[in-house]
Write a protein that holds these residues in place. Structure first.
Motif, mmCIF file in Angstrom:
data_model
loop_
_atom_site.group_PDB
_atom_site.id
_atom_site.type_symbol
_atom_site.label_atom_id
_atom_site.label_comp_id
_atom_site.label_asym_id
_atom_site.label_seq_id
_atom_site.Cartn_x
_atom_site.Cartn_y
_atom_site.Cartn_z
ATOM 1 N N LEU A 39 0.824 -1.210 0.000
ATOM 2 C CA LEU A 39 0.000 0.000 0.000
ATOM 3 C C LEU A 39 0.859 1.262 0.000
ATOM 4 C CD1 LEU A 39 -2.815 -1.087 2.480
ATOM 5 C CD2 LEU A 39 -2.976 -0.850 -0.004
ATOM 6 N N ILE A 40 1.996 1.236 0.673
ATOM 7 C CA ILE A 40 2.902 2.388 0.651
ATOM 8 C C ILE A 40 3.458 2.598 -0.757
ATOM 9 C CG2 ILE A 40 5.179 3.173 1.428
ATOM 10 C CD1 ILE A 40 4.474 1.979 4.184
ATOM 11 N N ILE A 41 3.817 1.508 -1.422
ATOM 12 C CA ILE A 41 4.294 1.616 -2.810
ATOM 13 C C ILE A 41 3.184 2.172 -3.698
ATOM 14 C CG2 ILE A 41 5.079 0.280 -4.801
ATOM 15 C CD1 ILE A 41 6.472 -1.617 -2.814
ATOM 16 N N PHE A 42 1.955 1.720 -3.470
ATOM 17 C CA PHE A 42 0.810 2.255 -4.208
ATOM 18 C C PHE A 42 0.654 3.753 -3.953
ATOM 19 C CE2 PHE A 42 -3.690 3.502 -3.937
ATOM 20 C CZ PHE A 42 -4.087 3.297 -5.248
ATOM 21 N N THR A 92 11.296 3.287 -4.956
ATOM 22 C CA THR A 92 11.244 4.614 -5.581
ATOM 23 C C THR A 92 12.177 4.714 -6.784
ATOM 24 O OG1 THR A 92 12.872 5.416 -3.963
ATOM 25 C CG2 THR A 92 10.540 5.793 -3.474
ATOM 26 N N LEU A 93 13.141 3.795 -6.908
ATOM 27 C CA LEU A 93 14.000 3.814 -8.093
ATOM 28 C C LEU A 93 13.173 3.636 -9.357
ATOM 29 C CD1 LEU A 93 17.029 1.637 -6.885
ATOM 30 C CD2 LEU A 93 17.056 4.095 -7.388
ATOM 31 N N ALA A 94 12.270 2.656 -9.342
ATOM 32 C CA ALA A 94 11.420 2.427 -10.511
ATOM 33 C C ALA A 94 10.535 3.630 -10.780
ATOM 34 C CB ALA A 94 10.569 1.173 -10.300
ATOM 35 N N GLN A 95 10.040 4.257 -9.725
ATOM 36 C CA GLN A 95 9.132 5.389 -9.897
ATOM 37 C C GLN A 95 9.875 6.635 -10.366
ATOM 38 O OE1 GLN A 95 7.238 5.479 -6.044
ATOM 39 N NE2 GLN A 95 5.961 3.692 -6.498
ATOM 40 N N LEU A 96 11.074 6.872 -9.838
ATOM 41 C CA LEU A 96 11.878 8.000 -10.314
ATOM 42 C C LEU A 96 12.293 7.796 -11.769
ATOM 43 C CD1 LEU A 96 14.198 8.620 -7.218
ATOM 44 C CD2 LEU A 96 12.318 10.068 -7.991
ATOM 45 N N TYR A 97 12.688 6.570 -12.100
ATOM 46 C CA TYR A 97 13.059 6.274 -13.482
ATOM 47 C C TYR A 97 11.876 6.524 -14.420
ATOM 48 C CZ TYR A 97 14.867 3.816 -17.560
ATOM 49 O OH TYR A 97 15.287 3.511 -18.831
ATOM 50 N N ASP A 98 10.718 6.044 -14.012
ATOM 51 C CA ASP A 98 9.522 6.189 -14.841
ATOM 52 C C ASP A 98 9.174 7.655 -15.046
ATOM 53 O OD1 ASP A 98 7.062 5.320 -16.159
ATOM 54 O OD2 ASP A 98 6.055 6.003 -14.351
ATOM 55 N N MET A 101 0.606 -0.084 -12.704
ATOM 56 C CA MET A 101 1.979 0.347 -12.468
ATOM 57 C C MET A 101 2.437 -0.021 -11.062
ATOM 58 S SD MET A 101 2.421 3.923 -14.528
ATOM 59 C CE MET A 101 0.794 4.590 -14.236
ATOM 60 N N THR A 102 1.504 -0.047 -10.098
ATOM 61 C CA THR A 102 1.872 -0.475 -8.745
ATOM 62 C C THR A 102 2.305 -1.934 -8.745
ATOM 63 O OG1 THR A 102 0.345 1.115 -7.725
ATOM 64 C CG2 THR A 102 1.039 -0.755 -6.374
ATOM 65 N N MET A 103 1.626 -2.760 -9.517
ATOM 66 C CA MET A 103 2.022 -4.163 -9.592
ATOM 67 C C MET A 103 3.439 -4.295 -10.157
ATOM 68 S SD MET A 103 -1.355 -6.398 -10.609
ATOM 69 C CE MET A 103 -2.012 -5.333 -11.887
ATOM 70 N N SER A 104 3.747 -3.500 -11.160
ATOM 71 C CA SER A 104 5.114 -3.557 -11.708
ATOM 72 C C SER A 104 6.115 -3.011 -10.705
ATOM 73 C CB SER A 104 5.189 -2.777 -13.030
ATOM 74 O OG SER A 104 4.996 -1.400 -12.826
ATOM 75 N N ASP A 105 5.743 -1.952 -9.960
ATOM 76 C CA ASP A 105 6.615 -1.415 -8.915
ATOM 77 C C ASP A 105 6.910 -2.471 -7.857
ATOM 78 O OD1 ASP A 105 6.662 1.074 -10.126
ATOM 79 O OD2 ASP A 105 5.073 1.903 -8.866
ATOM 80 N N CYS A 106 5.855 -3.183 -7.430
ATOM 81 C CA CYS A 106 6.021 -4.201 -6.386
ATOM 82 C C CYS A 106 6.884 -5.352 -6.873
ATOM 83 C CB CYS A 106 4.662 -4.716 -5.928
ATOM 84 S SG CYS A 106 3.693 -3.525 -4.973
ATOM 85 N N THR A 107 6.671 -5.762 -8.115
ATOM 86 C CA THR A 107 7.488 -6.839 -8.668
ATOM 87 C C THR A 107 8.953 -6.439 -8.687
ATOM 88 O OG1 THR A 107 5.644 -7.581 -10.050
ATOM 89 C CG2 THR A 107 7.848 -8.325 -10.669
ATOM 90 N N PHE A 108 9.222 -5.247 -9.199
ATOM 91 C CA PHE A 108 10.607 -4.755 -9.218
ATOM 92 C C PHE A 108 11.172 -4.656 -7.808
ATOM 93 C CE2 PHE A 108 13.279 -1.019 -8.479
ATOM 94 C CZ PHE A 108 14.387 -1.339 -9.253
ATOM 95 N N ALA A 109 10.392 -4.077 -6.886
ATOM 96 C CA ALA A 109 10.885 -3.813 -5.533
ATOM 97 C C ALA A 109 11.215 -5.107 -4.795
ATOM 98 C CB ALA A 109 9.859 -2.996 -4.751
#
Length: 686
Positions: free
Chosen positions: A292-295, A628-634, A652-660
């Motif tokens: 949820l925080i990543i979301f 946040t690396l994925a989110q900053l990159y995006d 995009m949250t699902m992709s963030d979580c997978t990466f994280a």
């Protein structure tokens, strides 16, 4: 020849008076030609290349047409809130001929009428305006801070790379003044060097970047060699302790080398042995709250950033249920409760078993466990991350983060970055790590006092709990600030630039209440560890519904009263909520653990102690560091405005979580687990 600027519908905010010539929407000139032909460009390469660009453009020469094509000519959707007119970044930076190379700049243009339009004024808080009103009523900035501002445009311009940002600024200042006088508008522009990009200008590799690559190479070498040595000399024999560091005799050097064994690290990750029903039941919430925080952090990418339509954002504050998103920063407090609980409970167990402990060593061990992987990510931000992409916002987002990490990495190392140089904080989410570490230092002394001198410990605990509620009350009351971090553009576009974030949100003295609530829960669990007391099943579920679900939900949704911008501000009311909402949410999380420990809530205990949650919960620290690396990159590489839809955020949250979590797993094997094992070797702990 007088130059004119196209602002399409935005420039229609003030209709020219009768007799002033053609209407604002007829045969408008375009911005690249306005700047390139300006007599206010300085003499030299910039002017020469700009004139060459115009000559070749008239001849339909490919490179010049590419630069022209990459610039914004006619904006679209401004009234709908599409204020980012981003052109075509890659086409611009690829265009070149001889010495002339394309430079992409994203200008910030502000506008407002020089004269009142004379029409009916709209209610500043009304979202859906009557269609017969003047368009400026829709475009202008009002007292409604929940409305997406439309009086500032971001406009893509492709010009020769020989023109510096200040050269373009000088030309625009004069040309916008001329255009504004004709159109009845006050126009201004800002050209930021961080929003101008040219391909192929990367500097040579720095010593820091080379050092980072060497560090990663060394860690990989240790991982491979240690794993090979482990597999060759210590085949698994089925014993549950056969792979534990310190399980047998061995030299310090050998055990240190074995600390980096991937097999041993993997064993520690996959260990699902039961500890305590309540502490085991923390695994599910730790994982789910991290998702949820990543979301929530992904959601901030939609506030104050390029969107193709602001309709949803304009109305997001109108729905009560959106409080779960808009007040979602409360979720971080759950980790403070858990951290305080675990420290209190386990330290009291150790004190009771060993009749004392070395508090300084305990703090040092926590530092050694948390800091290596943390500083590796800081090192990555400061060095090679910037070389991994490009885009209109790359330098502003990733470049700014790089500079902050290069200048202030030491505040992260010392866990003081939520108080020292907060205006240049490296990794905006890292405030939590400093806050948690500082509270850990206080709690170690506090819990020791509770064990050694109970009267002093209980007095100190009561005083700290009272102070943790009074201090945020005074902080908000005296500054007349918001009661919580309202997720509007000026707060979340770049949190480090937000006054509220730096001065109230990240301060340990404003975040301490949930941590001390966790300490109290750990104390209760320790005192009653041998008790057979259990609440009845009906009572347990009734209290769970009341104290966990209802109290937690009510605390989050109560913020809805502050979402109405038309509601008069009350400093006392805001201060009361600022003081009590963390206490209320912390109490809800505390109730969860107490009811698991002393109630009959077996279904919750079984679900949240599920073994996959146990494994995933061990990855939450790494996931928090890297998501946040994925989110900053995006965001830095974003080429076009986003569509505004919940499904887009969820996807995009699902992709963030997978990466994280995948990255966190490799970091745990490569750094986190080895250094924890090393800590046991060095300090002689089992």
């Amino acid at each position: 020849m007088q130059r004119r600027l196209v602002l399409l519908l935005a420039l229609g905010a003030a209709t020219p008076a009768r007799g002033e010539g053609e209407a604002w929407f007829e045969s408008p000139p375009v911005l690249p030609a306005v700047v390139a032909s300006s007599d206010h460009l300085p003499q030299g390469l910039c002017r020469n290349h700009s004139r060459e660009f115009l000559r070749q453009l008239r001849n339909y020469t490919l490179w010049a047409v590419q630069m022209f094509d990459a610039s914004t000519k006619v904006p679209e959707g401004v009234v709908a809130g599409a204020t980012y007119q981003m052109g075509h970044f890659d086409e611009c930076v690829r265009a070149s001929w001889g010495e002339v190379r394309g430079q992409y700049c994203l200008l910030e243009l502000s506008y407002r009428p020089l004269r009142p339009h004379g029409g009916q004024a709209a209610d500043p808080y009304l979202k859906d305006l009557p269609p017969q009103l003047h368009v400026w009523e829709k475009l202008k900035r009002t007292r409604d801070y929940t409305k997406v501002a439309r009086d500032e445009l971001h406009w893509a311009l492709c010009l020769p790379a020989s023109c510096a940002a200040e050269d373009i600024q000088a030309a625009l200042d004069r040309e916008l003044q001329v255009a504004g006088e004709r159109l009845g508008l006050q126009l201004s522009a800002r050209v930021s060097p961080r929003l101008c990009s040219v391909a192929g200008r990367d500097p040579p590799y720095s010593p820091g970047e080379i050092t980072f690559v060497c560090v990663i190479g060394t860690l990989l070498l240790l991982l491979v060699s240690s794993t090979w040595y482990d597999l060759k000399n210590y085949p698994a024999d089925g014993s549950k302790d056969s792979l534990d560091i310190g399980a047998g005799e061995g030299s310090l050097l050998k055990n240190a080398l074995l600390s980096f064994s991937a097999r041993r690290s993997l064993k520690s990750v996959l260990n699902t042995r039961v500890s305590h029903p309540a502490t085991d039941a923390s695994n599910g919430p730790r994982f789910l709250f991290m998702v949820l925080i990543i979301f929530g952090h992904r959601m901030t990418m939609f506030v104050g950033h390029p969107l193709d339509d602001a309709y949803i954002l304009d109305r997001i504050f109108l729905t009560v249920s959106n409080g779960f998103i808009l007040n979602g920063t409360l979720l971080v407090d759950s980790y403070l409760v858990i951290s305080g609980l675990l420290l209190s409970y386990h330290l009291l167990i150790e004190l009771d078993g060993h009749k004392g402990t070395n508090l300084a060593l305990a703090l040092l061990i926590r530092y050694v466990r948390l800091t290596p992987v943390y500083m590796l990510i800081v090192f990555f931000h400061a060095t090679v991350f910037h070389r991994m992409g490009s885009g209109p916002f790359w330098e502003e987002v990733v470049g700014t983060d790089r500079d902050r990490c290069r200048e202030n990495w030491w505040t992260n190392l010392l866990h003081v970055n939520n108080y020292v140089h907060t205006e240049g904080m490296c990794m905006f989410q890292s405030w939590y790590l400093s806050c948690d570490f500082q509270l850990c230092a206080v709690a170690l002394v506090l819990v020791y006092s509770l064990w050694r001198w109970p009267w002093l410990g209980y007095s100190a605990l009561a005083l700290l709990c009272a102070a943790s509620a009074v201090v945020p009350f005074l902080a908000v009351l005296l500054t007349r600030a918001d009661p919580f971090l309202v997720p509007i553009a000026q707060h979340v576009r770049d949190p480090v630039d937000s006054w509220y974030f730096r001065n109230i949100y990240i301060k340990t003295h404003n975040r301490a209440a949930p941590y001390f609530i966790g300490v109290i829960v750990g104390l209760i669990m320790f005192k009653m560890r041998s008790s057979k007391f259990k609440l009845g099943k009906v009572t347990s579920h009734a209290l769970f519904a009341l104290l966990v679900w209802t109290l937690g939900t009510a605390t989050m949704l109560a913020a809805f009263v502050f979402f109405d911008p038309a509601r008069p501000y009350s400093a006392v009311e805001a201060a009361l909520y600022a003081s009590l909402h963390r206490v209320g949410f912390g109490a809800a999380i505390a109730s969860y653990f107490l009811l698991i420990a002393f109630g009959q809530c077996g279904v919750y205990q079984r679900v949240f102690s599920w073994k996959p949650f146990t494994v995933l919960s061990r990855l939450t620290y790494g996931a928090y560091l890297v998501h946040t690396l994925a989110q900053l990159y995006d965001h830095g590489s974003l080429r076009a405005p986003r569509p505004t839809a919940f499904f887009s955020v969820a996807w995009m949250t699902m992709s963030d979580c997978t990466f994280a979590f995948v990255t966190a797993f490799f970091l745990l094997i490569l750094v986190e687990a080895p250094f924890r094992a090393m800590e046991k070797v060095v300090f002689g702990r089992k």
